[in-house]
Motif scaffolding. Structure first.
Motif, PDB file in Angstrom:
ATOM      1  N   LEU A 260       1.039  -1.242  -0.207  1.00  0.00           N
ATOM      2  CA  LEU A 260      -0.056  -0.555  -0.465  1.00  0.00           C
ATOM      3  C   LEU A 260       1.032   0.921   0.022  1.00  0.00           C
ATOM      4  CD1 LEU A 260      -2.603  -0.773   2.793  1.00  0.00           C
ATOM      5  CD2 LEU A 260      -2.727  -0.922  -0.022  1.00  0.00           C
ATOM      6  N   HIS A 261       1.814   1.363   0.868  1.00  0.00           N
ATOM      7  CA  HIS A 261       2.875   2.373   0.765  1.00  0.00           C
ATOM      8  C   HIS A 261       3.112   3.033  -0.589  1.00  0.00           C
ATOM      9  CE1 HIS A 261       6.287   4.662   3.112  1.00  0.00           C
ATOM     10  NE2 HIS A 261       6.751   4.725   2.092  1.00  0.00           N
ATOM     11  N   GLU A 262       3.435   1.330  -1.764  1.00  0.00           N
ATOM     12  CA  GLU A 262       4.240   1.987  -2.399  1.00  0.00           C
ATOM     13  C   GLU A 262       3.795   2.011  -3.571  1.00  0.00           C
ATOM     14  OE1 GLU A 262       7.428   2.504  -2.669  1.00  0.00           O
ATOM     15  OE2 GLU A 262       8.032   1.500  -0.345  1.00  0.00           O
TER      16      GLU A 262
ATOM     17  N   ALA B   8       5.958  13.381   0.900  1.00  0.00           N
ATOM     18  CA  ALA B   8       5.487  11.591   0.425  1.00  0.00           C
ATOM     19  C   ALA B   8       4.936  10.996   1.521  1.00  0.00           C
ATOM     20  CB  ALA B   8       6.449  11.783  -1.126  1.00  0.00           C
ATOM     21  N   GLU B   9       6.599  10.852   1.793  1.00  0.00           N
ATOM     22  CA  GLU B   9       6.655   9.791   3.197  1.00  0.00           C
ATOM     23  C   GLU B   9       5.465   9.403   4.206  1.00  0.00           C
ATOM     24  OE1 GLU B   9       8.636   7.085   3.123  1.00  0.00           O
ATOM     25  OE2 GLU B   9       9.727   7.725   1.141  1.00  0.00           O
ATOM     26  N   PHE B  10       5.140  11.319   4.103  1.00  0.00           N
ATOM     27  CA  PHE B  10       3.899  11.205   5.083  1.00  0.00           C
ATOM     28  C   PHE B  10       2.327  10.694   4.320  1.00  0.00           C
ATOM     29  CE2 PHE B  10      -0.253  14.306   6.235  1.00  0.00           C
ATOM     30  CZ  PHE B  10      -0.320  14.348   7.651  1.00  0.00           C
TER      31      PHE B  10
ATOM     32  N   ALA C 131       0.856   3.930  -2.638  1.00  0.00           N
ATOM     33  CA  ALA C 131       0.350   5.227  -2.191  1.00  0.00           C
ATOM     34  C   ALA C 131       1.678   5.722  -3.222  1.00  0.00           C
ATOM     35  CB  ALA C 131      -0.171   5.375  -0.659  1.00  0.00           C
ATOM     36  N   HIS C 132       2.325   5.468  -3.181  1.00  0.00           N
ATOM     37  CA  HIS C 132       3.767   6.525  -3.780  1.00  0.00           C
ATOM     38  C   HIS C 132       3.660   6.543  -5.069  1.00  0.00           C
ATOM     39  CE1 HIS C 132       6.479   7.859  -0.340  1.00  0.00           C
ATOM     40  NE2 HIS C 132       7.049   6.651  -0.134  1.00  0.00           N
ATOM     41  N   TYR C 133       2.840   5.661  -5.206  1.00  0.00           N
ATOM     42  CA  TYR C 133       3.091   6.101  -7.230  1.00  0.00           C
ATOM     43  C   TYR C 133       1.382   6.816  -7.497  1.00  0.00           C
ATOM     44  CZ  TYR C 133       2.391   3.920 -11.611  1.00  0.00           C
ATOM     45  OH  TYR C 133       2.717   4.199 -13.625  1.00  0.00           O
TER      46      TYR C 133
HETATM   47 ZN   LIG Z   1       8.550   5.566   1.156  1.00  0.00          ZN
END
Ligand SMILES: [Zn+2]
Length: 276
Positions: free
Chosen positions: A172-174, A228-230, A176-178
């Motif tokens: 989900l994290h990666e 972005a990490e947030f 979401a970055h996308y």
């Molecule tokens: Zn990240």
């Protein structure tokens, strides 16, 4: 390809192909989305994607269709000797597609998902303040730096299923970055509303204040790294422990609800009881 279409292509040349292809792709995707998910894929998703088991029936049917299309359209590449299985394809596709259940867009620019058996090394160059460039070696569980590919460690993808409700989910994290990068202009959808970015930046600032004071943060402190990490960390919580996020940060929950077009705190079907 039918004879008529083939003749039309020859006659109209490359331009005709470019004009026809998107319509074909849309049609092919619609057919794939209407197909039922194979039993094995459904079982894998039930086992490995806890959020999917809470989906209301209508959304689950849509997820199944999106998974069919995603698996058919994307290339899954096993790395470091990993043989990619149907379970891996279905699980990763379901996690990717959860994020677009309530949105337009299907990761159109994304071609490949590289799957490593465990965490993997990457090497890159970093420049320090004096301008000295150094080789850096880091171990990662996932990476989404390019529009065409996402890299995941399968062992880490499964962590979310082993420890449900803890707010950790590398896939989900990666993804979401996308989506975040798409919204910033890599090729996709704009943010939902003007002012949205300012508001989420405000939520980020308040997290920074808490971290600076050494206070407790509901979000993993890694979220303080940058905006972005947030966004990526908050997305993990939004899907993995939505009711807790709503209770701890109602405004942030609302902003994510707007972005994803979903309200996972209310997903209680399939016999999962609502909290007292
Ligand atoms: Zn990240």
């Amino acid at each position: 390809m039918t004879a008529v279409v083939a003749i039309a292509l020859v006659a109209s040349g490359v331009l005709g192909w470019l004009l026809l292809a998107p319509a074909w792709q849309r049609r092919r995707r619609a057919l794939r989305m209407a197909e039922p998910l194979p039993d094995g894929a459904r079982a894998a998703i039930d086992r490995n994607v806890p959020a999917a088991t809470r989906l209301p029936a209508g959304l689950r049917t849509r997820l199944d269709g999106l998974v069919n299309a995603f698996v058919a359209e994307k290339e899954f590449v096993g790395c470091n000797g990993l043989a990619v299985t149907d379970e891996m394809r279905a699980t990763i596709a379901a996690l990717a597609c959860l994020l677009v259940l309530g949105r337009r867009g299907h990761y159109d620019e994304l071609h490949s998902i590289l799957v490593y058996p465990t965490a993997f090394w990457v090497e890159d160059e970093v420049e320090d303040e004096a301008g000295v460039v150094e080789q850096r070696r880091r171990v990662l569980s996932g990476e989404a730096w390019e529009a065409s590919r996402i890299i995941l460690s399968w062992e880490d993808v499964l962590e979310a299923a082993r420890f449900p409700g803890e707010g950790y989910n590398v896939a989900l994290h990666e993804f979401a970055h996308y989506l975040d990068a798409e919204g910033l202009g890599l090729g996709g959808s704009p943010r939902p509303l003007a002012g949205w970015a300012d508001e989420i930046a405000g939520e980020f600032e308040s997290l920074l204040d808490t971290v600076d004071r050494g206070g407790y943060t509901f979000l993993d402190p890694y979220a303080a790294e940058d905006e972005a990490e947030f966004f990526a960390v908050a997305t993990e919580d939004f899907f993995e422990r939505p009711r807790d996020l709503l209770a701890a940060h109602a405004r942030l929950y609302g902003l994510l609800q707007e972005f994803y077009g979903l309200d996972p705190a209310r997903w209680t079907s399939q016999g999962v009881p609502a909290p007292a």
